[in-house]
Design a protein around this motif. Structure first.
Motif, PDB file in Angstrom:
ATOM      1  N   GLU A 111      38.210  36.783  58.831  1.00  0.00           N
ATOM      2  CA  GLU A 111      38.660  35.565  58.222  1.00  0.00           C
ATOM      3  C   GLU A 111      38.159  35.361  56.975  1.00  0.00           C
ATOM      4  O   GLU A 111      38.846  35.014  55.885  1.00  0.00           O
ATOM      5  N   LYS A 112      36.873  35.608  56.774  1.00  0.00           N
ATOM      6  CA  LYS A 112      36.118  35.591  55.841  1.00  0.00           C
ATOM      7  C   LYS A 112      36.521  36.459  54.621  1.00  0.00           C
ATOM      8  O   LYS A 112      36.618  35.989  53.602  1.00  0.00           O
ATOM      9  N   SER A 113      36.871  37.594  54.931  1.00  0.00           N
ATOM     10  CA  SER A 113      37.256  38.417  53.911  1.00  0.00           C
ATOM     11  C   SER A 113      38.744  38.363  53.517  1.00  0.00           C
ATOM     12  O   SER A 113      38.928  38.520  52.348  1.00  0.00           O
ATOM     13  N   ALA A 114      39.688  37.789  54.353  1.00  0.00           N
ATOM     14  CA  ALA A 114      40.790  37.479  53.957  1.00  0.00           C
ATOM     15  C   ALA A 114      41.098  35.941  53.457  1.00  0.00           C
ATOM     16  O   ALA A 114      42.131  35.390  53.340  1.00  0.00           O
ATOM     17  N   ARG A 115      39.854  35.161  53.201  1.00  0.00           N
ATOM     18  CA  ARG A 115      40.155  33.878  52.996  1.00  0.00           C
ATOM     19  C   ARG A 115      40.568  33.759  51.403  1.00  0.00           C
ATOM     20  O   ARG A 115      41.248  32.673  51.176  1.00  0.00           O
ATOM     21  N   TYR A 116      40.397  34.596  50.619  1.00  0.00           N
ATOM     22  CA  TYR A 116      41.129  34.619  49.085  1.00  0.00           C
ATOM     23  C   TYR A 116      42.216  35.196  48.989  1.00  0.00           C
ATOM     24  O   TYR A 116      42.956  35.312  47.995  1.00  0.00           O
ATOM     25  N   ASN A 117      42.999  35.666  50.087  1.00  0.00           N
ATOM     26  CA  ASN A 117      44.331  36.398  49.916  1.00  0.00           C
ATOM     27  C   ASN A 117      45.464  35.358  50.138  1.00  0.00           C
ATOM     28  O   ASN A 117      46.521  35.778  49.987  1.00  0.00           O
ATOM     29  N   VAL A 118      45.373  34.003  49.814  1.00  0.00           N
ATOM     30  CA  VAL A 118      46.571  33.162  50.175  1.00  0.00           C
ATOM     31  C   VAL A 118      47.409  33.311  48.870  1.00  0.00           C
ATOM     32  O   VAL A 118      48.551  33.559  48.993  1.00  0.00           O
ATOM     33  N   PRO A 119      47.067  32.870  47.557  1.00  0.00           N
ATOM     34  CA  PRO A 119      47.944  32.851  46.575  1.00  0.00           C
ATOM     35  C   PRO A 119      48.203  34.011  45.827  1.00  0.00           C
ATOM     36  O   PRO A 119      48.838  34.046  44.994  1.00  0.00           O
ATOM     37  N   ILE A 120      47.509  35.127  46.315  1.00  0.00           N
ATOM     38  CA  ILE A 120      47.443  36.371  45.844  1.00  0.00           C
ATOM     39  C   ILE A 120      48.836  37.303  45.370  1.00  0.00           C
ATOM     40  O   ILE A 120      49.348  37.524  44.274  1.00  0.00           O
ATOM     41  N   PRO A 121      49.743  37.437  46.671  1.00  0.00           N
ATOM     42  CA  PRO A 121      50.782  38.273  46.460  1.00  0.00           C
ATOM     43  C   PRO A 121      51.871  37.718  45.680  1.00  0.00           C
ATOM     44  O   PRO A 121      52.488  38.545  45.198  1.00  0.00           O
ATOM     45  N   LYS A 122      51.652  36.454  45.211  1.00  0.00           N
ATOM     46  CA  LYS A 122      53.123  35.832  44.386  1.00  0.00           C
ATOM     47  C   LYS A 122      52.644  35.918  42.858  1.00  0.00           C
ATOM     48  O   LYS A 122      53.756  35.603  42.171  1.00  0.00           O
ATOM     49  N   VAL A 123      51.399  36.470  42.547  1.00  0.00           N
ATOM     50  CA  VAL A 123      51.228  36.537  41.100  1.00  0.00           C
ATOM     51  C   VAL A 123      51.615  38.048  40.670  1.00  0.00           C
ATOM     52  O   VAL A 123      51.434  38.920  41.258  1.00  0.00           O
ATOM     53  N   SER A 124      52.204  37.873  39.409  1.00  0.00           N
ATOM     54  CA  SER A 124      52.939  39.009  38.887  1.00  0.00           C
ATOM     55  C   SER A 124      51.675  39.643  38.167  1.00  0.00           C
ATOM     56  O   SER A 124      50.636  38.880  37.549  1.00  0.00           O
ATOM     57  N   GLY A 125      51.631  40.961  37.902  1.00  0.00           N
ATOM     58  CA  GLY A 125      50.555  41.790  37.292  1.00  0.00           C
ATOM     59  C   GLY A 125      50.617  41.675  35.661  1.00  0.00           C
ATOM     60  O   GLY A 125      51.828  41.549  35.091  1.00  0.00           O
ATOM     61  N   ILE A 126      49.456  41.875  35.052  1.00  0.00           N
ATOM     62  CA  ILE A 126      49.346  41.816  33.633  1.00  0.00           C
ATOM     63  C   ILE A 126      48.612  43.129  33.306  1.00  0.00           C
ATOM     64  O   ILE A 126      47.946  43.719  33.884  1.00  0.00           O
ATOM     65  N   SER A 127      49.593  43.747  32.266  1.00  0.00           N
ATOM     66  CA  SER A 127      49.153  45.102  31.890  1.00  0.00           C
ATOM     67  C   SER A 127      47.979  45.023  30.939  1.00  0.00           C
ATOM     68  O   SER A 127      47.497  43.959  30.599  1.00  0.00           O
ATOM     69  N   GLU A 128      47.120  46.273  30.736  1.00  0.00           N
ATOM     70  CA  GLU A 128      45.971  46.387  30.135  1.00  0.00           C
ATOM     71  C   GLU A 128      46.108  45.950  28.799  1.00  0.00           C
ATOM     72  O   GLU A 128      45.261  45.616  27.814  1.00  0.00           O
ATOM     73  N   GLU A 129      47.529  46.228  28.200  1.00  0.00           N
ATOM     74  CA  GLU A 129      47.588  46.100  26.627  1.00  0.00           C
ATOM     75  C   GLU A 129      47.646  44.626  26.502  1.00  0.00           C
ATOM     76  O   GLU A 129      47.256  44.216  25.397  1.00  0.00           O
ATOM     77  N   ASP A 130      48.249  43.789  27.487  1.00  0.00           N
ATOM     78  CA  ASP A 130      48.297  42.215  27.277  1.00  0.00           C
ATOM     79  C   ASP A 130      46.665  41.682  27.389  1.00  0.00           C
ATOM     80  O   ASP A 130      46.322  40.561  27.058  1.00  0.00           O
ATOM     81  N   MET A 131      45.861  42.305  28.455  1.00  0.00           N
ATOM     82  CA  MET A 131      44.559  41.692  28.752  1.00  0.00           C
ATOM     83  C   MET A 131      43.498  42.159  27.613  1.00  0.00           C
ATOM     84  O   MET A 131      42.666  41.254  27.254  1.00  0.00           O
ATOM     85  N   PHE A 132      43.427  43.443  27.026  1.00  0.00           N
ATOM     86  CA  PHE A 132      42.576  43.904  26.238  1.00  0.00           C
ATOM     87  C   PHE A 132      43.143  44.247  24.816  1.00  0.00           C
ATOM     88  O   PHE A 132      44.381  44.716  24.869  1.00  0.00           O
ATOM     89  N   LYS A 133      42.416  44.219  23.794  1.00  0.00           N
ATOM     90  CA  LYS A 133      42.562  44.663  22.384  1.00  0.00           C
ATOM     91  C   LYS A 133      41.626  45.729  22.134  1.00  0.00           C
ATOM     92  O   LYS A 133      40.338  45.605  22.392  1.00  0.00           O
ATOM     93  N   VAL A 134      42.004  46.971  21.559  1.00  0.00           N
ATOM     94  CA  VAL A 134      41.271  47.914  21.381  1.00  0.00           C
ATOM     95  C   VAL A 134      40.486  47.782  20.041  1.00  0.00           C
ATOM     96  O   VAL A 134      41.041  47.358  19.012  1.00  0.00           O
ATOM     97  N   ILE A 135      39.249  47.892  20.178  1.00  0.00           N
ATOM     98  CA  ILE A 135      38.468  47.746  18.905  1.00  0.00           C
ATOM     99  C   ILE A 135      37.782  49.110  18.361  1.00  0.00           C
ATOM    100  O   ILE A 135      37.137  49.666  19.300  1.00  0.00           O
ATOM    101  N   ASN A 136      38.059  49.592  17.285  1.00  0.00           N
ATOM    102  CA  ASN A 136      37.626  50.749  16.704  1.00  0.00           C
ATOM    103  C   ASN A 136      36.491  50.527  16.143  1.00  0.00           C
ATOM    104  O   ASN A 136      36.297  49.778  15.486  1.00  0.00           O
ATOM    105  N   THR A 137      35.527  51.444  16.423  1.00  0.00           N
ATOM    106  CA  THR A 137      34.120  51.593  15.727  1.00  0.00           C
ATOM    107  C   THR A 137      33.727  52.837  15.091  1.00  0.00           C
ATOM    108  O   THR A 137      34.590  53.926  15.313  1.00  0.00           O
TER     109      THR A 137
END
Length: 240
Positions: A111-137
């Motif tokens: 129950e403790k491990s599954a406590r955070y699982n309630v709203p998660i399956p309905k969320v659509s994924g976010i691609s890494e291109e939207d999440m991160f911006k590449v910084i050239n160094t």
């Protein structure tokens, strides 16, 4: 009544068919045949998904049967002995106590491990291109191993940035949030509370470690200002 509950409204006004129970019984009886036909005829990706669902369902059934068997087992200490037992033999009265205790601990852990699982399956994924911006160094700007987070984040009050040479993920100061608007479901009041930590981000474990705040993220906030108390009278400090 909400607009999408038209079937319940029709059922309340006009009732069910006269043979509804019989049709339901027959449908449940035919369900085993349909499952068998699917397991025989499905191919490829659909067959894999179907077998995964059946596997999970069988695991849940085995767990329920095992819990029921442990619950129904009669312990040896149900009957009172005719002669009193010494103190060092009292533990033998109930041999099933350890088994029931271990099963209770396992259930609590699950129950403790599954406590955070309630709203998660309905969320659509976010691609890494939207999440991160590449910084050239580098001197010629040819190295692209650094990433800048483009979403709101939370960092603790004791957070210290790593040296620039070793910092892989950059969280801008303008996107760091310290407070969140929380709505109380019973009082219907929205308050601004300080964030304590990010418990789980449904996208990835990496986003949880970085403290990224996206849709479906479970956060812990400081509710000491609301005056919430437990049954024992202690003040509740953090809630998620």
């Amino acid at each position: 009544m909400p607009q999408n509950e038209y079937m319940e409204k029709h059922r309340k006004e006009h009732g069910r068919r006269l043979d509804h129970e019989e049709r339901t019984r027959k449908r449940e009886a035919r369900e085993a045949h349909s499952i068998s036909a699917k397991a025989t005829n499905l191919r490829g990706h659909k067959a894999k998904m179907f077998q995964q669902e059946r596997h999970k369902h069988k695991i849940q059934l085995r767990k329920q049967i095992k819990a029921l068997e442990e619950k129904n087992v009669k312990s040896a200490g149900d009957k009172d002995p005719s002669q009193p037992l010494p103190s060092y033999l009292l533990d033998r009265n109930n041999p099933q106590q350890a088994k029931s205790l271990s099963s209770a601990i396992k259930n609590r852990r699950s129950e403790k491990s599954a406590r955070y699982n309630v709203p998660i399956p309905k969320v659509s994924g976010i691609s890494e291109e939207d999440m991160f911006k590449v910084i050239n160094t580098g001197k010629r700007k040819h190295k692209g191993w650094k990433r800048m987070v483009t979403k709101p984040t939370f960092v603790g009050p004791d957070f210290t940035r790593r040296p620039v040479k070793y910092e892989r993920f950059i969280r801008p100061m303008g996107l760091r949030y310290k407070k969140a608007h929380v709505t109380h479901p019973e009082l219907n009041v929205t308050v601004q509370l300080p964030i304590i930590s990010v418990k789980k981000n449904p996208q990835q474990q990496l986003y949880t470690q970085l403290g990224v705040l996206t849709k479906g993220t479970i956060i812990e906030v400081n509710v000491s200002e609301l005056g919430l108390t437990t049954a024992g009278g202690k003040v509740v400090w953090g809630r998620w």
